[in-house]
Each structure stands twice: as C-alpha cells, then as structure tokens.
Motif scaffolding. Structure first.
Motif, PDB file in Angstrom:
ATOM      1  N   GLU A   1       3.358  14.249  -1.951  1.00 34.79           N
ATOM      2  CA  GLU A   1       4.790  14.596  -1.976  1.00 34.79           C
ATOM      3  C   GLU A   1       5.005  16.069  -2.336  1.00 34.79           C
ATOM      4  O   GLU A   1       5.980  16.685  -1.919  1.00 34.79           O
ATOM      5  N   TYR A   2       4.088  16.611  -3.159  1.00 36.87           N
ATOM      6  CA  TYR A   2       4.254  17.993  -3.619  1.00 36.87           C
ATOM      7  C   TYR A   2       3.581  19.017  -2.713  1.00 36.87           C
ATOM      8  O   TYR A   2       3.614  20.215  -3.001  1.00 36.87           O
ATOM      9  N   ASP A   3       2.958  18.572  -1.620  1.00 33.77           N
ATOM     10  CA  ASP A   3       2.227  19.528  -0.782  1.00 33.77           C
ATOM     11  C   ASP A   3       3.136  20.648  -0.274  1.00 33.77           C
ATOM     12  O   ASP A   3       2.713  21.801  -0.154  1.00 33.77           O
ATOM     13  N   ILE A   4       4.391  20.311   0.030  1.00 32.85           N
ATOM     14  CA  ILE A   4       5.314  21.334   0.538  1.00 32.85           C
ATOM     15  C   ILE A   4       5.539  22.430  -0.508  1.00 32.85           C
ATOM     16  O   ILE A   4       5.664  23.617  -0.188  1.00 32.85           O
ATOM     17  N   LEU A   5       5.557  22.012  -1.776  1.00 32.01           N
ATOM     18  CA  LEU A   5       5.718  22.962  -2.893  1.00 32.01           C
ATOM     19  C   LEU A   5       4.476  23.862  -2.987  1.00 32.01           C
ATOM     20  O   LEU A   5       4.581  25.094  -3.068  1.00 32.01           O
ATOM     21  N   TYR A   6       3.294  23.236  -2.970  1.00 33.93           N
ATOM     22  CA  TYR A   6       2.057  24.024  -3.084  1.00 33.93           C
ATOM     23  C   TYR A   6       1.890  24.956  -1.879  1.00 33.93           C
ATOM     24  O   TYR A   6       1.401  26.078  -2.012  1.00 33.93           O
ATOM     25  N   GLN A   7       2.294  24.482  -0.698  1.00 32.08           N
ATOM     26  CA  GLN A   7       2.190  25.335   0.498  1.00 32.08           C
ATOM     27  C   GLN A   7       3.050  26.585   0.331  1.00 32.08           C
ATOM     28  O   GLN A   7       2.617  27.703   0.631  1.00 32.08           O
ATOM     29  N   ALA A   8       4.270  26.385  -0.153  1.00 34.57           N
ATOM     30  CA  ALA A   8       5.167  27.537  -0.355  1.00 34.57           C
ATOM     31  C   ALA A   8       4.608  28.476  -1.405  1.00 34.57           C
ATOM     32  O   ALA A   8       4.688  29.705  -1.275  1.00 34.57           O
TER      33      ALA A   8
END
Lengths: 121, 357
Positions: B171-178
């Motif tokens: 779920e947090y991958d989008i955060l880590y990608q940014a």
C-alpha cells in the motif's frame, strides 16, 4: 587548597543556592536547614547543570512479606536534588546518587567565617 | 558559554549532524497553516486537538520541561551549547495516529510549511524532515512531489507507532516511489505517546511510564524493520536510504541474527529478498539516541562495533526528556580512528540524507 569567598552569608537564605565560577569551574553552594553544601554544577550522567535542578522529595517503597503488600511513600521532601536535564536524583546533603550506588557528586569544604561563605578548592 | 558547552574540546573540533531534533509546535501555531474547516477544528476543540497518552514525562517536575518553539531555540541551545553543526528538524510525530485522515492530510502540509517557513528559511545550516500522514499514501506521495525542490528538506519523517498496516505493506509503495524520485530519504521514528494505539495493553496494564517508554520505540521499529524486509522494500526501492531514529542500537543485533535464522528456514515467505536480512540491515542507518547505559562501558563499545561504523549516526532527540548530549556517544568512540569517528558524528548522516556538506 585555596579558600574562595563565595558571598556574604546573609545573601544565601535557607533553601537557597548560589552558583558561581571558581577556578574555571561552576560551583554551587546550597543552604539546607542552615547547613552549607558545595558541589560542582556537573551531573555524573551527561554533565547537565545538576545544581540548577528542583529540590523535591522522592518515592520509596517497602514490601511486607507477611501481607505481600507494597507500601509507597512520598518522602524526604526538600532532600532530593534532581538534574533538570534527565532527572537523576541525588541526596542534596551527601551528593549520593539514588539510582547508582557508586556515583557521588564531588563536594567541597564550605564554611562561614566572619560574614562570608568560603569554599575551599 | 556554559560549563557544559566548554567541557570537551574534541567535540568542538568535530562536525556534528544531529539526525533527530523535535520542534514543539503549539496547536494554534500550526493551525495558521491549515485550511478550513481544519483551522477552526484546531482552534475550537475544547480538549487538546491532537491525542495525548497523558503520561507524566517530567516526573512531577523532577525533569525540566524543555521546548523548541523558535529557530533561535535551536540555534542557541543546540548549535551553540551542544556544538551541533547541522540539526535535522522534525515537526510532529502525531499524524499517522489521527483517526480523521482528512485532518491528518491537511495537517501534513501545514506542519511542513511551518517547518520551512519558520525554521529552514531562517538558517541555511538547518535541515528538515517532511512529516508524512500515512493514512493516505497517495496524498503523502503528492506531498513529497510538492516538496521535491526544497533543498533543505532532506528526508521524510514517518512515525512508526500507529500506521496500519505496517510500513512494508505494498500500500505504501506509491509513497516510497515518490520519496525515491525526489531524493527524499526515509526516517522512521517510534513514539511512546502513540504506543497505546499500537499496543492497547499499555494503558490497560502498565502502571508506570518507564514500562511504556522502555518498549514503545524499539517495538515499533522492530515491527517496521520486519515488515520492510519481508515485503522486500529495499529491493523495490534500491536508491532509497532508511534511517531508524530514537530506538537506540541494542535491538539491532537481535533483529539481524534472528531474521537471518528465520529467513534461512522461511525464505519463501520473503521471496523478494536476494541476500541475507543482515546484509540489508547493514545498509540501513541507526541513530544513537537513547544511547544505552551498560554497567560495563566495554559492552556499549562492543554493541557499537556490531552495529558498525558505517551505520551509526548521532541523534540528540532534543528537547525531549531523554535527550542525549553528544558526549554520551563520543565517550564510546575513543577506540575508533578519526575516520570512524567522523562517520558516526556526521558522514553517515550526510550519506543517509544526501547532505551536501
């Protein structure tokens, strides 16, 4: 050993303290119940300004093996000096640390001579 | 200069980066940076608008309650008194535990704007961590994109006590990608105040804050570290650095060696990993505070040696009640050479957060 005049005795009331610099060291003189005590302003933990901390009581406990009850006692009001940085507790009259048996604040001889408080370093 | 500031000349000669410095932002101050209806929410809530566990951190007045409420507080009390050259500031630990996610998202931008406006813009040698609300990872990602051009924002502060699911979840991958795209590295930080949400027995069963506080930060960091590795986060985002704040270092060897053992048996449950857990953990960074106080100092030196000269950073945690003076770490570094001491006091932090020192 050298005598240093810290202040006139009438400037340090019971319950009060004076912090001054002697030989490059910050020294504090406390007047506790009319007796004088002098320590470095230097906590054995992380060198915090121990002598600037509050003087309070502390909590002690006893265990009665008969009743299996622990009694808490908030006691020794006015006898415990607490470091303002991290709360290390010391007996203000002896410099002994409450949580570490081998730790003691270095102390200095202090006396009143004539009208002056004198510390010997 | 106080006696405390004068005492060890070696500190004055060493550049120091402090990776964990907390602001004490009054609710009404951050409210100025929020939008309606959140501004009125912050101003009009009769009770404290942000949740508190209610424990007495200051021992009924035995410990002085210090706060940091202005950039001058940081400059005078940390930079001048403690000889900190570069404080890395964070503004709040509370966002991920707020039940109202829209409020958390609005406060996220508000705290970050306050940090930049009131602190980073005032002193060029200050750095900051952007506080993230984890309830809406896409909103956190947008916030990182918004802050990507801020030179003094060097990391993202993620409170690890509170986020659900744990922080390795996809779920947090989008955060880590940014974060990776914006060269904003990750700092994880547990919290005693939020531990009652993570571990309800805290307020049901513990009577004293010493019990809560001994466990809370390390427990949250262990959960986070396990989750990151099992989900393969360091493999997914290889350019991202991860720093763990405010849990000391005693828990790290346990996690390295225990995860190694578990992984050897249960590799198929962590199939994204390509090397041993210990090897990943050795690429993470760990802040020193609260430095352990072993009865035999030799044991602290051994512990630092295990964690490693390439992984340890200094943190004070100022102004919180269990902060560490730089001496608390320095006293254990005498056996390292100058290069090792420099790594621990500033170079590792510079690597972890890509600081241009």
């Amino acid at each position: 050993m050298t005598d240093h005049i810290v202040a006139p005795a009438d400037e340090l009331e019971e319950g009060g303290r004076i912090i001054t610099e002697l030989n490059g060291r910050e020294i504090c003189v406390f007047n506790i119940d009319g007796e004088y005590y002098a320590y470095n302003n230097w906590c054995a933990h992380q060198a915090g300004p121990i002598c600037e901390g509050n003087i309070t009581g502390t909590t002690e406990a006893s265990f009665d093996p008969e009743s299996l009850e622990v009694s808490l006692d908030y006691c020794r009001e006015g006898e415990i000096l607490n470091c303002p940085w991290h709360g290390w507790e010391y007996e203000v009259k002896s410099g002994k640390c409450l949580s570490r048996q081998k730790v003691q604040l270095p102390s200095y001889a202090v006396r009143v001579e004539g009208e002056d408080i004198i510390v010997t370093l | 200069m106080s006696q405390q500031a004068q005492k060890q000349e070696s500190i004055q000669d060493t550049t120091i980066v402090d990776t964990d410095v907390h602001l004490s932002v009054p609710a009404k101050e951050v409210a100025k940076y929020t939008d309606e209806p959140y501004r009125s929410h912050m101003a009009n809530t009769g009770y404290a608008p942000l949740p508190s566990s209610g424990w007495d951190r200051n021992l009924a007045g035995k410990i002085e309650h210090y706060t940091v409420q202005s950039p001058e507080d940081v400059q005078q009390r940390l930079c001048e008194e403690f000889q900190i050259d570069h404080p890395i500031l964070n503004a709040t630990s509370k966002l991920p535990r707020l039940p109202q996610s829209d409020l958390a998202v609005n406060l996220m931008s508000a705290y970050n704007d306050l940090l930049i406006d009131q602190y980073l813009d005032e002193y060029d040698h200050f750095y900051g961590l952007a506080s993230l609300a984890t309830q809406k990872p896409d909103k956190a990602a947008e916030e990182l994109d918004r802050l990507g051009d801020e030179d003094q924002i060097v990391g993202a502060y993620i409170a690890t006590t509170g986020p659900n699911p744990p922080l390795g979840d996809p779920e947090y991958d989008i955060l880590y990608q940014a974060a990776q795209d914006n060269d904003i590295h990750i700092a994880y930080h547990g919290s005693g105040g939020a531990f009652m949400f993570e571990f309800p027995r805290q307020n049901q069963s513990f009577e004293k804050f010493i019990e809560v506080h001994t466990m809370a930060h390390t427990w949250s960091q262990m959960m986070t570290l396990s989750s990151l590795l099992v989900h393969g986060v360091p493999e997914k985002f290889p350019d991202l650095n991860f720093t763990f704040l405010e849990a000391g270092i005693g828990w790290i060897p346990m996690m390295m060696f225990r995860l190694n053992k578990e992984y050897s048996i249960r590799r198929s449950e962590a199939p994204l990993l390509e090397k041993s857990p210990e090897e990943y953990i050795r690429e993470f960074y760990f802040a020193s505070q609260p430095i352990g106080e072993a009865n035999d100092p030799k044991h602290m030196k051994q512990l630092i040696d295990i964690v490693g000269v390439d992984s340890l950073t200094f943190a004070s945690d100022y102004p919180h009640w269990d902060f560490d003076h730089p001496d608390a770490l320095e006293q254990y570094l005498s056996t390292f050479n100058e290069e090792g001491r420099q790594k621990i006091m500033y170079k590792n932090a510079a690597d972890a957060f890509a600081l241009d020192l």
